[in-house]
Enzyme design. Structure first.
Site: not given
Length: 271
Positions: A161, A208, A239
């Site tokens: 991330c 994502d 994600h």
């Protein structure tokens, strides 16, 4: 062979500040080992990231997971406050998010701790702050280079991330980095791609869109600069699909991504 793990809390010097970190070392693996900097998600140095570091140690890598929020940020950016701040920003219009005065007005009725978390989170999400963290992590690489167990020429990074983008940025600012893995992180500055020396692996989820949609631009920039970039997009994966403590976890994709990561580091860093 799976190794036992020796765990400890350590510190190193970043870019003008000291950072704390979690260190996992494989027991009985000898010296001259490859090493990996494991870079946190936006939630901070949570148990999930420590667990990833232990997984690497079990495979024979020295793994260092820095706490990028060392200091006052740890007080203001608890996972609960991050979640509330993210919820606020997701619900705010782009106009409010981009205009500090309008953002301040929108936050006027919120408790001070939530105001602080939103303002810090907004800063965290900027390319400038990711690059500042990457400069801190050059210190993590230098720390590992001095560890007696580590081969200083075989150090890589992996991030998730927010940390995925920082892993890419670290490849820009740290020429001695030997490999970098991006798990669904933002692209590095494309005009700085020629500065990357390390082979790079990207791991992304099809759903994502905001992250994965920009990957072809990175692929093109890396190819034109003659750099080694390979990536894989998992169909239907959202994600943060690798994080097995969160609702977005997708077991099959996560296990395959781990396999690809180990194969990549096996090729670039050795074991």
């Amino acid at each position: 062979m799976a190794y036992g793990i020796e765990e400890s809390q350590v510190s190193f010097r970043g870019d003008g500040r000291a950072l704390e970190a979690y260190l996992a070392v494989p027991e009985g693996a000898g010296d001259g080992l490859p090493a990996v900097v494991v870079i946190q998600e936006i939630w901070g140095l949570e148990e999930h990231i420590r667990d990833v570091a232990r997984r690497f140690a079990a495979e024979g890598y020295v793994a260092l997971a820095p706490d990028l929020y060392t200091g006052e940020w740890n007080e203001k950016l608890t996972p609960e406050r991050v979640a509330r701040a993210m919820g606020f920003l997701r619900g705010a219009s782009q106009e409010v998010q981009r205009d500090p005065e309008k953002l301040e007005n929108a936050l006027s009725e919120k408790p001070q701790e939530e105001k602080d978390a939103v303002m810090i989170l907004r800063r965290l999400l900027t390319p400038e702050q990711r690059m500042a963290f990457a400069r801190d992590l050059v210190g993590a690489v230098r720390y590992l280079q001095k560890r007696p167990e580590v081969d200083p020429g075989r150090i890589g990074s992996v991030g998730f991330c927010m940390g995925g983008g920082i892993s890419a940025d670290l490849a820009v600012v740290c020429p001695e980095l030997a490999a970098a893995v991006i798990f669904y992180g933002q692209n590095p500055p494309l005009d700085r791609v020629p500065e990357i020396n390390a082979p790079v692996l990207g791991i992304y989820g099809e759903e994502d869109k905001g992250i994965t949609g920009a990957v072809p631009e990175l692929e093109r920039a890396m190819r034109e600069a003659g750099k080694d970039f390979r990536y894989h997009v998992y169909p239907g994966a959202p994600h943060a699909f690798f994080n097995d403590t969160r609702p977005n976890y997708r077991k099959e994709a996560a296990e395959d991504a781990w396999r690809r990561t180990l194969e990549f580091f096996g090729e670039t860093l050795g074991r």
